[in-house]
Design a protein around this motif. Structure first.
Motif, PDB file in Angstrom:
ATOM      1  N   LEU A   1       0.849  -1.192   0.000  1.00  8.72           N
ATOM      2  CA  LEU A   1       0.000   0.000   0.000  1.00  8.72           C
ATOM      3  C   LEU A   1       0.881   1.237   0.000  1.00  8.72           C
ATOM      4  CD1 LEU A   1      -2.607  -0.913   2.786  1.00  8.72           C
ATOM      5  CD2 LEU A   1      -2.907  -1.169   0.318  1.00  8.72           C
ATOM      6  N   THR A   2       0.678   2.142  -0.944  1.00 13.25           N
ATOM      7  CA  THR A   2       1.337   3.441  -0.874  1.00 13.25           C
ATOM      8  C   THR A   2       0.289   4.469  -0.472  1.00 13.25           C
ATOM      9  OG1 THR A   2       0.956   3.959  -3.204  1.00 13.25           O
ATOM     10  CG2 THR A   2       2.995   2.791  -2.648  1.00 13.25           C
ATOM     11  N   PHE A   3       0.666   5.409   0.383  1.00 11.27           N
ATOM     12  CA  PHE A   3      -0.313   6.370   0.887  1.00 11.27           C
ATOM     13  C   PHE A   3       0.364   7.690   1.205  1.00 11.27           C
ATOM     14  CE2 PHE A   3       1.586   4.556   4.644  1.00 11.27           C
ATOM     15  CZ  PHE A   3       1.615   5.581   5.574  1.00 11.27           C
ATOM     16  N   SER A   4      -0.407   8.745   1.096  1.00 12.81           N
ATOM     17  CA  SER A   4       0.002  10.055   1.610  1.00 12.81           C
ATOM     18  C   SER A   4      -1.230  10.638   2.297  1.00 12.81           C
ATOM     19  CB  SER A   4       0.551  10.960   0.498  1.00 12.81           C
ATOM     20  OG  SER A   4      -0.369  11.114  -0.554  1.00 12.81           O
ATOM     21  N   ASN A   5      -1.919  11.598   1.647  1.00 13.37           N
ATOM     22  CA  ASN A   5      -3.160  12.102   2.251  1.00 13.37           C
ATOM     23  C   ASN A   5      -4.304  11.104   2.109  1.00 13.37           C
ATOM     24  OD1 ASN A   5      -3.022  12.757  -0.606  1.00 13.37           O
ATOM     25  ND2 ASN A   5      -4.950  13.835  -0.321  1.00 13.37           N
ATOM     26  N   GLN A   6      -4.104  10.061   1.295  1.00 16.03           N
ATOM     27  CA  GLN A   6      -5.046   8.970   1.149  1.00 16.03           C
ATOM     28  C   GLN A   6      -4.281   7.774   0.593  1.00 16.03           C
ATOM     29  OE1 GLN A   6      -7.065  11.292  -2.267  1.00 16.03           O
ATOM     30  NE2 GLN A   6      -7.526   9.168  -2.717  1.00 16.03           N
ATOM     31  N   VAL A   7      -4.912   6.613   0.565  1.00 17.24           N
ATOM     32  CA  VAL A   7      -4.268   5.455  -0.051  1.00 17.24           C
ATOM     33  C   VAL A   7      -4.227   5.697  -1.555  1.00 17.24           C
ATOM     34  CG1 VAL A   7      -4.483   3.001  -0.565  1.00 17.24           C
ATOM     35  CG2 VAL A   7      -4.919   3.837   1.746  1.00 17.24           C
ATOM     36  N   ILE A   8      -3.023   5.609  -2.120  1.00 16.98           N
ATOM     37  CA  ILE A   8      -2.826   5.937  -3.528  1.00 16.98           C
ATOM     38  C   ILE A   8      -2.835   4.695  -4.403  1.00 16.98           C
ATOM     39  CG2 ILE A   8      -1.205   6.945  -5.190  1.00 16.98           C
ATOM     40  CD1 ILE A   8      -0.347   8.854  -2.938  1.00 16.98           C
ATOM     41  N   SER A   9      -2.192   3.612  -3.945  1.00 16.59           N
ATOM     42  CA  SER A   9      -2.145   2.399  -4.766  1.00 16.59           C
ATOM     43  C   SER A   9      -2.120   1.169  -3.876  1.00 16.59           C
ATOM     44  CB  SER A   9      -0.909   2.410  -5.673  1.00 16.59           C
ATOM     45  OG  SER A   9       0.279   2.319  -4.908  1.00 16.59           O
ATOM     46  N   LYS A  10      -2.600   0.048  -4.430  1.00 18.42           N
ATOM     47  CA  LYS A  10      -2.558  -1.240  -3.764  1.00 18.42           C
ATOM     48  C   LYS A  10      -2.138  -2.283  -4.794  1.00 18.42           C
ATOM     49  CE  LYS A  10      -5.370  -4.581  -1.173  1.00 18.42           C
ATOM     50  NZ  LYS A  10      -6.697  -4.910  -0.626  1.00 18.42           N
ATOM     51  N   ASN A  11      -1.003  -2.937  -4.552  1.00 17.34           N
ATOM     52  CA  ASN A  11      -0.475  -3.930  -5.478  1.00 17.34           C
ATOM     53  C   ASN A  11      -0.101  -5.196  -4.713  1.00 17.34           C
ATOM     54  OD1 ASN A  11      -0.286  -2.399  -8.124  1.00 17.34           O
ATOM     55  ND2 ASN A  11       0.876  -1.043  -6.776  1.00 17.34           N
ATOM     56  N   ASP A  12      -0.328  -6.324  -5.333  1.00 18.32           N
ATOM     57  CA  ASP A  12      -0.023  -7.617  -4.718  1.00 18.32           C
ATOM     58  C   ASP A  12       1.218  -8.238  -5.358  1.00 18.32           C
ATOM     59  OD1 ASP A  12      -2.263  -7.526  -3.023  1.00 18.32           O
ATOM     60  OD2 ASP A  12      -3.564  -8.265  -4.634  1.00 18.32           O
ATOM     61  N   PHE A  13       2.086  -8.837  -4.524  1.00 17.19           N
ATOM     62  CA  PHE A  13       3.322  -9.472  -4.970  1.00 17.19           C
ATOM     63  C   PHE A  13       3.467 -10.819  -4.268  1.00 17.19           C
ATOM     64  CE2 PHE A  13       3.918  -4.925  -5.307  1.00 17.19           C
ATOM     65  CZ  PHE A  13       4.547  -4.756  -6.541  1.00 17.19           C
ATOM     66  N   THR A  14       4.235 -11.677  -4.872  1.00 21.99           N
ATOM     67  CA  THR A  14       4.612 -12.938  -4.245  1.00 21.99           C
ATOM     68  C   THR A  14       6.132 -12.974  -4.100  1.00 21.99           C
ATOM     69  OG1 THR A  14       2.723 -14.125  -5.176  1.00 21.99           O
ATOM     70  CG2 THR A  14       4.596 -15.455  -4.443  1.00 21.99           C
TER      71      THR A  14
ATOM     72  N   THR B   1      -3.232  15.193   8.127  1.00 23.16           N
ATOM     73  CA  THR B   1      -4.565  15.358   7.541  1.00 23.16           C
ATOM     74  C   THR B   1      -5.616  14.545   8.282  1.00 23.16           C
ATOM     75  OG1 THR B   1      -4.208  13.600   5.925  1.00 23.16           O
ATOM     76  CG2 THR B   1      -3.628  15.828   5.253  1.00 23.16           C
ATOM     77  N   SER B   2      -5.213  13.905   9.364  1.00 26.08           N
ATOM     78  CA  SER B   2      -6.156  13.236  10.265  1.00 26.08           C
ATOM     79  C   SER B   2      -5.408  12.955  11.557  1.00 26.08           C
ATOM     80  CB  SER B   2      -6.689  11.930   9.659  1.00 26.08           C
ATOM     81  OG  SER B   2      -5.684  10.934   9.648  1.00 26.08           O
ATOM     82  N   SER B   3      -6.129  12.518  12.564  1.00 24.94           N
ATOM     83  CA  SER B   3      -5.501  12.167  13.845  1.00 24.94           C
ATOM     84  C   SER B   3      -5.880  10.740  14.212  1.00 24.94           C
ATOM     85  CB  SER B   3      -5.953  13.137  14.942  1.00 24.94           C
ATOM     86  OG  SER B   3      -7.369  13.156  15.043  1.00 24.94           O
ATOM     87  N   SER B   4      -6.094   9.919  13.208  1.00 24.17           N
ATOM     88  CA  SER B   4      -6.577   8.565  13.448  1.00 24.17           C
ATOM     89  C   SER B   4      -5.449   7.625  13.844  1.00 24.17           C
ATOM     90  CB  SER B   4      -7.264   8.028  12.194  1.00 24.17           C
ATOM     91  OG  SER B   4      -6.366   8.011  11.103  1.00 24.17           O
TER      92      SER B   4
END
Length: 721
Positions: free
Chosen positions: A64-77, A123-126
């Motif tokens: 998962l790559t993220f900054s102000n939101q999740v930008i991409s999701k890629n699966d690897f083996t 951008t959040s306090s979660s």
């Protein structure tokens, strides 16, 4: 032996090593790609991952790559510890945007979670909850340890500090010579700097041109720097580099708006003599000296009973004049008296103080005019909120009193005949010209990534670039705008510009972040308190909004500040909020005077980010007549100084009456900043609230960027029903 060293490395950070297994382990890598992570020591993180995967060997990995939101999701083996596919993906990462962990818990799969971040969540306090074992890995010198510790505690996780040099291990074994070529696709060979990043950080650099040779080892990262462009390339056994630099462009269309307006003529008698009925821009009531009885001994006798909706106080004193509707929250319900263009001292309904009006000779009065609503606040701002009584003396009708300021409330030559050219040209700056060279969105975005270091300290840069990308891709635009929160020394003008931009696009969450950042950074200005309340209201946090509005009204928001300049707009907001959301609010602490509702055909709110800016807003009414509201040092020096001292930048106008229904146009002329050398940008926003205070109340936003001095442009065009 090598495997034992890797296991020792992981154990040093408290990561449990269970040995090899043929069963694939479920792993989620959360990779922070916010702007601050450009400073990460990626070699340390790569060394960590190399040790990790050589230990577990086989894994199903979600990246998962993220900054102000999740930008991409890629699966690897990962098989037999080979994670080269993940590394190749990470080497293409572009770092941009602010930081939020809010979505990570929902995206992360079961199993171990490796979170690579510096903890600077802005951008959040979660604090998301992860199902699997959490390892938080940091390699930044500048990081938020408290935030990382909290996240670790919430998840019963582990914090891995790669800055602990006692755990640093590396090897320069198996170094060999690598070669490649650097060229420019259109201009021939180009000079660049090339070096190897290793762990711990070590640089071998040289200026090269064309072919190069350099020593490195598999797993090292080769860095090529050319101007503002920096790229990184992992070394492997088959490495060969051919690096090119090319430019391309994109062209945006311009839109020009023109308008022709017909003029209708019908003269009536006003306080200014024979004028066209529509010329004054609003409905007025006026009397002349012929309607003042000769037996009138005081100015009170001259006014009493002559105007509808106008009454005098208990003492029948003119200084206690009240004009319906009265909507001041200053505790003073008396109107403003202006004699020959000069505002007089007012009596105070709250304190009982009575101002003297006995000096006004009723037999020397040429005319008296009553102004209400927009017509009053147009010239006198909040001072005219309770209405204005204009008195013109016979002395002033001849040559006027000497050494007296011109009556700027008097409207002359204000026929909007279509000859006034409104400039709607596209904003032009050097960086926007560069961005237009991109042939598509991705190319334009890459140009932005290359140019941002050059313009980083230009306070309007991110705001303008946000506007450039917004129409094409809102997600990319908001990521760029969120970088304002990543800055260490953000200016007030830039933060409020971010707030206004976000409100215009109805991104109320982003607006609330900007307002909170303003309040945190500039607690001695009164505007951020109001903006926090507005952002909460627009986000649906009605109780939080009411509490802040109420604290501003009673001074509890900050006992050291004087919120008097905001009292009128705050009172209006409290009344309107209670009227719309009473069932959802606890109003026990609200002053009783705010419980009555206010209704207007429309309410206008002007907001700007730069208190030092001078500009003139031109109101064109449905009868195609205009009048101006000036935000200038010469027209209202007291107000400008008040803004600069207390830090506020807004004004409200009410549109009331049958004659105000129809099409309105607002134009603005920028006059520059009053302080020489101040290059702070100015963004001006107009909020139009239709049917204000009624069940069918709606609103819309209009925003312009003021750039060139003396340029006139259209701020808003709307219709009052």
């Amino acid at each position: 032996m090598k495997q034992l060293k890797l296991q020792f490395f992981l154990l040093a950070f408290g990561i449990c090593v269970v040995g090899f297994t043929q069963e694939n382990k479920n792993v989620t890598i959360c990779w922070d790609v916010s702007l601050s992570m450009k400073n990460r020591d990626i070699d340390k993180e790569y060394y960590f991952l190399d040790a990790y995967f050589k230990t577990i060997q086989n894994a199903d990995v979600t990246l998962l790559t993220f900054s102000n939101q999740v930008i991409s999701k890629n699966d690897f083996t990962v098989a037999s510890g080979n994670w080269s596919g993940i590394k190749e993906n990470l080497n293409t990462i572009k770092y941009d945007g602010a930081t939020s962990y809010e979505e990570l818990g929902a995206y992360a799969d079961k199993g171990e979670v490796l979170l690579f971040t510096d903890g600077k969540q802005n951008t959040s306090s979660s604090s998301p909850s992860f199902e699997g074992e959490l390892y938080i890995i940091n390699s930044n010198q500048d990081f938020d340890r408290a935030s990382l510790n909290l996240l670790s505690i919430v998840n019963n996780g582990n914090l891995v500090d790669l800055l602990d040099k006692s755990n640093a291990k590396t090897s320069k074994q198996n170094q060999k010579e690598y070669s490649g070529k650097i060229y420019n696709g259109t201009q021939g060979l180009a000079s660049a700097k090339i070096y190897i990043k290793s762990f711990p950080a070590e640089q071998v650099s040289s200026d090269i041109q064309g072919n190069f040779k350099i020593k490195g080892a598999v797993g090292d990262t080769l860095v090529v720097s050319y101007g503002n462009k920096v790229t990184e390339h992992p070394l492997d056994n088959n490495f060969a580099l051919n690096f090119s630099f090319e430019e391309s462009g994109i062209q945006l269309d311009e839109v020009i708006v023109t308008e022709k307006v017909p003029v209708q003529e019908e003269e009536i008698t006003t306080a200014y003599g024979k004028e066209n009925k529509d010329k004054i821009g609003y409905a007025v009531q006026s009397i002349s000296d012929e309607e003042i009885a000769p037996v009138s001994t005081t100015v009170n006798n001259a006014v009493q009973g002559k105007f509808s909706g106008v009454s005098l106080g208990q003492n029948e004193d003119l200084s206690e004049v009240k004009m319906r509707p009265s909507n001041s929250i200053l505790g003073n319900n008396y109107g403003l008296i202006v004699v020959d263009g000069v505002p007089m001292e007012r009596s105070n309904s709250a304190t009982g103080e009575i101002a003297d009006t006995s000096f006004i000779d009723p037999q020397n009065i040429a005319s008296i005019t009553v102004l209400k609503g927009l017509s009053a606040t147009n010239r006198y701002g909040s001072e005219g909120a309770n209405g204005v009584l204009l008195i013109t003396t016979k002395t002033a009708t001849f040559d006027g009193p000497r050494k007296q300021k011109k009556d700027l409330a008097r409207l002359t030559n204000n026929v909007y005949d279509g000859k006034i050219k409104v400039n709607s040209k596209t904003l032009v700056t050097p960086y926007l010209k560069e961005l237009k060279k991109g042939k598509n969105l991705q190319e334009a975005y890459d140009i932005y990534l290359d140019q941002r270091n050059k313009y980083w300290n230009t306070s309007e840069y991110l705001l303008d670039v946000y506007g450039f990308f917004y129409a094409s891709n809102r997600e990319v635009a908001e990521r760029i705008l969120s970088n304002v929160l990543e800055k260490k020394d953000t200016s007030y003008e830039e933060l409020r510009g971010m707030f206004l931009k976000s409100e215009e696009s109805r991104n109320h969450k982003m607006a609330l972040l900007a307002a909170n950042k303003m309040l945190e950074t500039f607690p001695n200005k009164i505007q951020p308190y109001f903006d926090v309340a507005m952002a909460n209201k627009n986000s649906g946090n009605y109780q939080s909004a009411l509490d802040m509005f109420n604290n501003i009204a009673n001074g509890k928001a900050n006992a050291k500040l004087n919120f008097g300049s905001l009292e009128k707009v705050v009172g209006t907001e409290i009344r309107n909020l209670i009227n719309k959301e009473r069932k959802n609010l606890d109003i026990k602490k609200v002053n009783q005077k705010y419980l009555n509702n206010l209704t207007y055909n429309a309410r206008l709110m002007l907001d700007w980010n730069n208190p030092d800016a001078e500009f003139v807003v031109q109101f064109v009414n449905p009868q195609k007549r205009f009048f101006n509201w000036e935000h200038t040092d010469t027209s209202d020096k007291k107000r400008i100084l008040d803004e600069l001292q207390h830090g506020f930048a807004n004004e409200q106008f009410e549109i009331v009456g049958a004659d105000t229904k129809g099409d309105w146009i607002l134009n603005v002329t920028y006059l520059g900043n009053r302080t020489s050398g101040n290059k702070a940008p100015t963004f001006l926003k107009c909020t139009v609230q239709y049917n204000f205070g009624k069940p069918n109340q709606t609103s819309e936003e209009h925003l312009v960027r003021l750039q060139d001095t003396d340029d006139e442009q259209q701020l808003a065009k709307f219709t009052v029903q």
